[in-house]
Design a protein around this motif. Structure first.
Motif, PDB file in Angstrom:
ATOM      1  N   MET A  58       0.834  -1.175   0.000  1.00 45.76           N
ATOM      2  CA  MET A  58       0.000   0.000   0.000  1.00 45.76           C
ATOM      3  C   MET A  58       0.883   1.244   0.000  1.00 45.76           C
ATOM      4  SD  MET A  58      -3.023   0.936   2.650  1.00 45.76           S
ATOM      5  CE  MET A  58      -2.557   2.285   3.703  1.00 45.76           C
ATOM      6  N   ASP A  59       0.562   2.143  -0.896  1.00 47.59           N
ATOM      7  CA  ASP A  59       1.313   3.379  -1.002  1.00 47.59           C
ATOM      8  C   ASP A  59       0.882   4.318   0.122  1.00 47.59           C
ATOM      9  OD1 ASP A  59       2.879   5.457  -1.987  1.00 47.59           O
ATOM     10  OD2 ASP A  59       1.258   6.200  -3.253  1.00 47.59           O
ATOM     11  N   THR A  60       1.812   4.708   0.972  1.00 49.10           N
ATOM     12  CA  THR A  60       1.468   5.637   2.047  1.00 49.10           C
ATOM     13  C   THR A  60       2.170   6.967   1.809  1.00 49.10           C
ATOM     14  OG1 THR A  60       3.243   4.821   3.443  1.00 49.10           O
ATOM     15  CG2 THR A  60       1.076   3.844   3.780  1.00 49.10           C
ATOM     16  N   THR A  61       1.380   7.998   1.837  1.00 55.23           N
ATOM     17  CA  THR A  61       1.887   9.356   1.705  1.00 55.23           C
ATOM     18  C   THR A  61       1.563  10.077   2.989  1.00 55.23           C
ATOM     19  OG1 THR A  61       1.448   9.322  -0.662  1.00 55.23           O
ATOM     20  CG2 THR A  61       1.750  11.474   0.352  1.00 55.23           C
ATOM     21  N   ARG A  62       2.576  10.663   3.602  1.00 56.51           N
ATOM     22  CA  ARG A  62       2.392  11.373   4.866  1.00 56.51           C
ATOM     23  C   ARG A  62       1.337  12.456   4.739  1.00 56.51           C
ATOM     24  NH1 ARG A  62       4.887  10.280   9.200  1.00 56.51           N
ATOM     25  NH2 ARG A  62       4.685  11.931  10.700  1.00 56.51           N
ATOM     26  N   ASN A  63       0.517  12.599   5.755  1.00 54.93           N
ATOM     27  CA  ASN A  63      -0.520  13.627   5.759  1.00 54.93           C
ATOM     28  C   ASN A  63       0.064  14.892   6.403  1.00 54.93           C
ATOM     29  OD1 ASN A  63      -2.737  15.276   6.061  1.00 54.93           O
ATOM     30  ND2 ASN A  63      -4.127  13.591   6.538  1.00 54.93           N
ATOM     31  N   THR A  64       0.787  15.623   5.588  1.00 54.90           N
ATOM     32  CA  THR A  64       1.444  16.840   6.080  1.00 54.90           C
ATOM     33  C   THR A  64       0.436  17.953   6.344  1.00 54.90           C
ATOM     34  OG1 THR A  64       1.901  17.514   3.799  1.00 54.90           O
ATOM     35  CG2 THR A  64       3.644  16.312   4.963  1.00 54.90           C
ATOM     36  N   VAL A  65      -0.716  17.900   5.686  1.00 56.60           N
ATOM     37  CA  VAL A  65      -1.752  18.914   5.913  1.00 56.60           C
ATOM     38  C   VAL A  65      -2.286  18.790   7.338  1.00 56.60           C
ATOM     39  CG1 VAL A  65      -3.983  19.802   5.147  1.00 56.60           C
ATOM     40  CG2 VAL A  65      -2.348  18.923   3.460  1.00 56.60           C
ATOM     41  N   LEU A  66      -2.600  17.565   7.754  1.00 57.12           N
ATOM     42  CA  LEU A  66      -3.065  17.344   9.125  1.00 57.12           C
ATOM     43  C   LEU A  66      -1.981  17.727  10.124  1.00 57.12           C
ATOM     44  CD1 LEU A  66      -5.186  16.279  11.133  1.00 57.12           C
ATOM     45  CD2 LEU A  66      -4.130  14.016  10.867  1.00 57.12           C
ATOM     46  N   GLU A  67      -0.756  17.334   9.851  1.00 59.17           N
ATOM     47  CA  GLU A  67       0.359  17.692  10.750  1.00 59.17           C
ATOM     48  C   GLU A  67       0.472  19.200  10.916  1.00 59.17           C
ATOM     49  OE1 GLU A  67       3.741  14.291  10.483  1.00 59.17           O
ATOM     50  OE2 GLU A  67       3.519  15.525   8.694  1.00 59.17           O
ATOM     51  N   ALA A  68       0.352  19.934   9.814  1.00 50.43           N
ATOM     52  CA  ALA A  68       0.456  21.398   9.885  1.00 50.43           C
ATOM     53  C   ALA A  68      -0.696  21.984  10.691  1.00 50.43           C
ATOM     54  CB  ALA A  68       0.481  21.988   8.474  1.00 50.43           C
ATOM     55  N   TRP A  69      -1.925  21.447  10.483  1.00 52.42           N
ATOM     56  CA  TRP A  69      -3.075  21.939  11.244  1.00 52.42           C
ATOM     57  C   TRP A  69      -2.851  21.704  12.731  1.00 52.42           C
ATOM     58  CZ3 TRP A  69      -6.454  20.391  14.864  1.00 52.42           C
ATOM     59  CH2 TRP A  69      -7.535  21.233  15.122  1.00 52.42           C
ATOM     60  N   MET A  70      -2.391  20.515  13.080  1.00 51.17           N
ATOM     61  CA  MET A  70      -2.158  20.184  14.493  1.00 51.17           C
ATOM     62  C   MET A  70      -1.126  21.119  15.104  1.00 51.17           C
ATOM     63  SD  MET A  70      -2.228  16.009  14.348  1.00 51.17           S
ATOM     64  CE  MET A  70      -1.630  15.845  16.044  1.00 51.17           C
ATOM     65  N   LYS A  71      -0.044  21.358  14.378  1.00 48.58           N
ATOM     66  CA  LYS A  71       1.005  22.236  14.892  1.00 48.58           C
ATOM     67  C   LYS A  71       0.468  23.651  15.084  1.00 48.58           C
ATOM     68  CE  LYS A  71       5.727  23.694  14.084  1.00 48.58           C
ATOM     69  NZ  LYS A  71       6.919  23.580  13.263  1.00 48.58           N
ATOM     70  N   GLU A  72      -0.272  24.135  14.081  1.00 54.51           N
ATOM     71  CA  GLU A  72      -0.818  25.492  14.145  1.00 54.51           C
ATOM     72  C   GLU A  72      -1.781  25.668  15.318  1.00 54.51           C
ATOM     73  OE1 GLU A  72      -3.816  28.295  11.493  1.00 54.51           O
ATOM     74  OE2 GLU A  72      -2.608  26.784  10.475  1.00 54.51           O
ATOM     75  N   HIS A  73      -2.515  24.603  15.665  1.00 57.58           N
ATOM     76  CA  HIS A  73      -3.515  24.679  16.729  1.00 57.58           C
ATOM     77  C   HIS A  73      -3.035  24.082  18.058  1.00 57.58           C
ATOM     78  CE1 HIS A  73      -5.860  25.486  13.121  1.00 57.58           C
ATOM     79  NE2 HIS A  73      -6.610  26.213  13.933  1.00 57.58           N
ATOM     80  N   GLY A  74      -1.752  23.739  18.120  1.00 57.01           N
ATOM     81  CA  GLY A  74      -1.166  23.288  19.379  1.00 57.01           C
ATOM     82  C   GLY A  74      -1.621  21.916  19.844  1.00 57.01           C
ATOM     83  N   HIS A  75      -1.961  21.038  18.911  1.00 55.63           N
ATOM     84  CA  HIS A  75      -2.411  19.696  19.286  1.00 55.63           C
ATOM     85  C   HIS A  75      -1.289  18.675  19.155  1.00 55.63           C
ATOM     86  CE1 HIS A  75      -6.712  19.717  20.107  1.00 55.63           C
ATOM     87  NE2 HIS A  75      -6.868  20.599  19.130  1.00 55.63           N
ATOM     88  N   SER A  76      -1.148  17.865  20.181  1.00 56.60           N
ATOM     89  CA  SER A  76      -0.330  16.663  20.087  1.00 56.60           C
ATOM     90  C   SER A  76      -1.239  15.557  19.554  1.00 56.60           C
ATOM     91  CB  SER A  76       0.199  16.263  21.471  1.00 56.60           C
ATOM     92  OG  SER A  76      -0.896  15.867  22.304  1.00 56.60           O
ATOM     93  N   SER A  77      -0.669  14.415  19.247  1.00 55.96           N
ATOM     94  CA  SER A  77      -1.492  13.281  18.812  1.00 55.96           C
ATOM     95  C   SER A  77      -2.493  12.904  19.895  1.00 55.96           C
ATOM     96  CB  SER A  77      -0.607  12.083  18.456  1.00 55.96           C
ATOM     97  OG  SER A  77       0.180  12.391  17.325  1.00 55.96           O
TER      98      SER A  77
END
Length: 96
Positions: A1-20
């Protein structure tokens, strides 16, 4: 399965101060408000989203995530599943 990192979600989390873990908790609470049952996400679930191992969360989880973020799942970098064709495409004829 081809996996491409979800950098959009990562950026949103960083911008809004969310950890996993904090995003998992917020989505679980939103899912409980929607369905009456708490969600079962944890930090590893969110890390799977960020790593691209989960490309389209389940519907209740997806709706809860959209409620938390205020954005549609596609705007967060998720990719809807494609439906399988009900009839196979006819093969192209070779025009000699």
């Amino acid at each position: 399965m081809d996996t491409t990192r979800n950098t959009v979600l990562e950026a949103w989390m960083k911008e809004h101060g969310h950890s996993s873990n904090s995003l998992a908790e917020a989505v679980n609470m939103a899912q409980e408000r929607l369905t009456g049952r708490p969600g079962g996400l944890d930090g590893s679930s969110i890390r799977a989203w960020k790593a691209g191992r989960v490309r389209w969360p389940k519907s209740a989880t997806r709706k809860a995530l959209e409620d938390v973020t205020g954005l549609p799942a596609t705007a967060l970098g998720f990719v809807p599943r494609r439906r399988a064709q009900s009839t196979p495409a006819s093969p192209q004829e070779d025009p000699d």
